[in-house]
Design a protein around this motif. Structure first.
Motif, PDB file in Angstrom:
ATOM      1  N   LYS A   1       2.472   1.748  -3.422  1.00 34.87           N
ATOM      2  CA  LYS A   1       1.487   2.245  -4.387  1.00 34.87           C
ATOM      3  C   LYS A   1       1.241   3.738  -4.204  1.00 34.87           C
ATOM      4  O   LYS A   1       1.073   4.480  -5.176  1.00 34.87           O
ATOM      5  CB  LYS A   1       0.176   1.468  -4.236  1.00 34.87           C
ATOM      6  CG  LYS A   1       0.235   0.049  -4.765  1.00 34.87           C
ATOM      7  CD  LYS A   1      -0.883  -0.832  -4.235  1.00 34.87           C
ATOM      8  CE  LYS A   1      -2.265  -0.269  -4.530  1.00 34.87           C
ATOM      9  NZ  LYS A   1      -3.325  -1.148  -3.963  1.00 34.87           N
ATOM     10  N   TYR A   2       1.217   4.193  -2.954  1.00 34.20           N
ATOM     11  CA  TYR A   2       1.040   5.619  -2.676  1.00 34.20           C
ATOM     12  C   TYR A   2       2.227   6.414  -3.220  1.00 34.20           C
ATOM     13  O   TYR A   2       2.056   7.486  -3.809  1.00 34.20           O
ATOM     14  CB  TYR A   2       0.898   5.839  -1.174  1.00 34.20           C
ATOM     15  CG  TYR A   2       0.678   7.277  -0.779  1.00 34.20           C
ATOM     16  CD1 TYR A   2      -0.578   7.860  -0.861  1.00 34.20           C
ATOM     17  CD2 TYR A   2       1.744   8.051  -0.332  1.00 34.20           C
ATOM     18  CE1 TYR A   2      -0.775   9.192  -0.508  1.00 34.20           C
ATOM     19  CE2 TYR A   2       1.563   9.379   0.021  1.00 34.20           C
ATOM     20  CZ  TYR A   2       0.293   9.943  -0.061  1.00 34.20           C
ATOM     21  OH  TYR A   2       0.111  11.266   0.279  1.00 34.20           O
TER      22      TYR A   2
ATOM     23  N   GLU B   1       0.831  -1.211   0.000  1.00 31.87           N
ATOM     24  CA  GLU B   1       0.000   0.000   0.000  1.00 31.87           C
ATOM     25  C   GLU B   1       0.863   1.257   0.000  1.00 31.87           C
ATOM     26  O   GLU B   1       0.589   2.222  -0.726  1.00 31.87           O
ATOM     27  CB  GLU B   1      -0.923  -0.008   1.224  1.00 31.87           C
ATOM     28  CG  GLU B   1      -2.169  -0.845   1.073  1.00 31.87           C
ATOM     29  CD  GLU B   1      -3.153  -0.202   0.119  1.00 31.87           C
ATOM     30  OE1 GLU B   1      -3.702   0.865   0.450  1.00 31.87           O
ATOM     31  OE2 GLU B   1      -3.363  -0.763  -0.979  1.00 31.87           O
TER      32      GLU B   1
END
Length: 466
Positions: A70-71, A67
């Motif tokens: 991806k950010y 996560e």
């Protein structure tokens, strides 16, 4: 080790400023590496710990860093843009340009810990790559299977001049920290951080230190006590409490103490039942660390403090095979008790009763500054008092460690709990050089400063600048 550093630095210089395309490609490879190897990472972590929850390993050591990566992938382009700072009047009206842009540092060294060895490698690694750097990693020798797997996968996915892993024991770690990196990120204990700083100082290497500390919980006015206990012990039992952000001690009103203990016992019983053979309840990393934690509990017994084990099958005296230890409460220990002096980093917790919030703030401020502080309650006055009058790396209201999942916010300590931060833009900025760029416009002020100096010119400058 030095040869790898030189190879990476020369490649960084030869390749020039890393484009967005290059950075995204490297972030994508990191994401794919984690996605494809979830089960292998879980198996390696279980082998290192002997007992570790598959759920915890996949969610917190694989999915959470995915996560975050991806950010970074989504936002790197905007972070690479220049930041206008505005030239002074009247130069701004005459074509002057003043801005900052974030330039890669070069080669970043990363020393990662054993408690969440994958997450706490890939989180700062992602920031280093997003910022355009190369990276060398020294994983923990206490998780040899996981460290070997990371070395294998990174070697198969990246060229040595992009990312490299260096494995070995304390001697290798010491040599690693003495390398002339452009920045060094260390996650671990404050006692070790002192040695890291000394080694880095030889080459004036700047540091980011994420160190943990004794994170307090305050059960305040209007708190839902059962919810507070459930959220607190969800994190206190996760990875057997071996989390830098785990609650270390809790303040509760004297009138709520017995109910607090009851809710804690119910939580352990309803969520785990027995612990020794439960795959969802993990072990302490090794016998030495289990012995360290049990010494805190034993000292509490010896000094006559009330001690409450929250399960019966893996206490101090019960034999077990995986270095497990039951969650254990020590009630109202004195400030000089071991459990109040050292970061516990395990499934024990001190519980202290209090009468007013002022005394709580005073006690917290008397100790080293923690990585996080947690408050449960609805009193705006108490929240504001704690927010303004205590110092910690972060503060969370009505939850535990929730800020670590917010990639928009920095993760870092203050004082004894660390310096600098990583996560999101704050990590990108930490591992970049904010280069000041100024282009003169039509007029330069230099003629006003050159010799020979006159009283008339000084008077003019005093009028304009003073």
């Amino acid at each position: 080790m030095a040869a790898t550093l030189n190879t990476q630095r020369q490649s960084f210089i030869d390749d020039g400023y890393p484009t967005l395309k290059t950075r995204i490609d490297r972030l994508d490879r990191l994401i794919d590496l984690l996605r494809v190897n979830k089960q292998r990472f879980s198996d390696a972590l279980r082998a290192d710990y002997r007992a570790r929850s598959h759920f915890d390993s996949v969610v917190f050591d694989v999915l959470v860093p995915i996560e975050s990566l991806k950010y970074l992938r989504k936002n790197t382009a905007s972070w690479m843009k220049k930041e206008s700072r505005g030239a002074k009047f009247p130069l701004n009206l005459l074509g002057a340009d003043a801005h900052v842009f974030y330039q890669p540092l070069g080669v970043v060294g990363i020393v990662s810990p054993w408690n969440f060895p994958v997450q706490l490698t890939f989180s700062p690694l992602g920031n280093a790559i997003s910022a355009g750097n190369r990276a060398m990693i020294k994983p923990s020798e206490l998780t040899p299977e996981t460290s070997a797997l990371m070395a294998e996968l990174i070697h198969n996915t990246f060229a040595t001049e992009e990312i490299a892993v260096v494995n070995g024991g304390p001697d290798v770690a010491s040599a690693f920290c003495g390398q002339a990196f452009d920045h060094l990120v260390f996650t671990g204990a404050p006692s070790v951080a002192k040695h890291v700083m000394r080694a880095a100082a030889e080459n004036l290497v700047p540091l980011t230190l994420e160190l943990g500390g004794k994170c307090p919980v305050i059960i305040g006015e209007g708190a839902d006590l059962k919810a507070a206990v459930e959220r607190t012990f969800t994190f206190k039992t996760m990875n057997a409490g071996q989390i830098c952000l785990a609650p270390d001690y809790t303040y509760v009103k004297a009138s709520q103490l017995e109910e607090f203990i009851q809710f804690a016992r119910q939580f352990v019983e309803s969520n785990f039942g027995t612990l020794n053979d439960n795959p969802d309840y993990g072990s302490v990393i090794n016998a030495r660390h289990r012995g360290r934690i049990t010494s805190y509990i034993q000292e509490a017994h010896d000094r006559g403090y009330r001690v409450e084990a929250l399960a019966d099958d893996i206490g101090l005296a019960q034999p077990e095979s995986h270095n497990k230890l039951a969650p254990t409460l020590v009630i109202n220990p004195d400030s000089d008790a071991k459990i109040m002096c050292d970061e516990i980093f395990g499934p024990a917790m001190a519980v202290k009763t209090y009468d007013n919030i002022d005394s709580v703030c005073t006690e917290i401020n008397a100790g080293e500054r923690p990585l996080a502080l947690y408050y449960f309650g609805s009193s705006k006055a108490e929240i504001q008092q704690i927010k303004l009058n205590t110092t910690s790396g972060g503060m969370v209201v009505n939850d535990i460690a929730a800020h670590v999942l917010q990639d928009t916010m920095p993760l870092g300590g203050v004082g004894h709990s660390g310096m600098g931060s990583y996560h999101g833009f704050d990590g990108f900025r930490q591992l970049s050089h904010a280069k000041a760029y100024y282009k003169q416009g039509l007029v330069s002020l230099t003629p006003y400063f050159k010799a020979p100096h006159t009283a008339k010119m000084l008077k003019l400058l005093e009028k304009v600048m003073g």
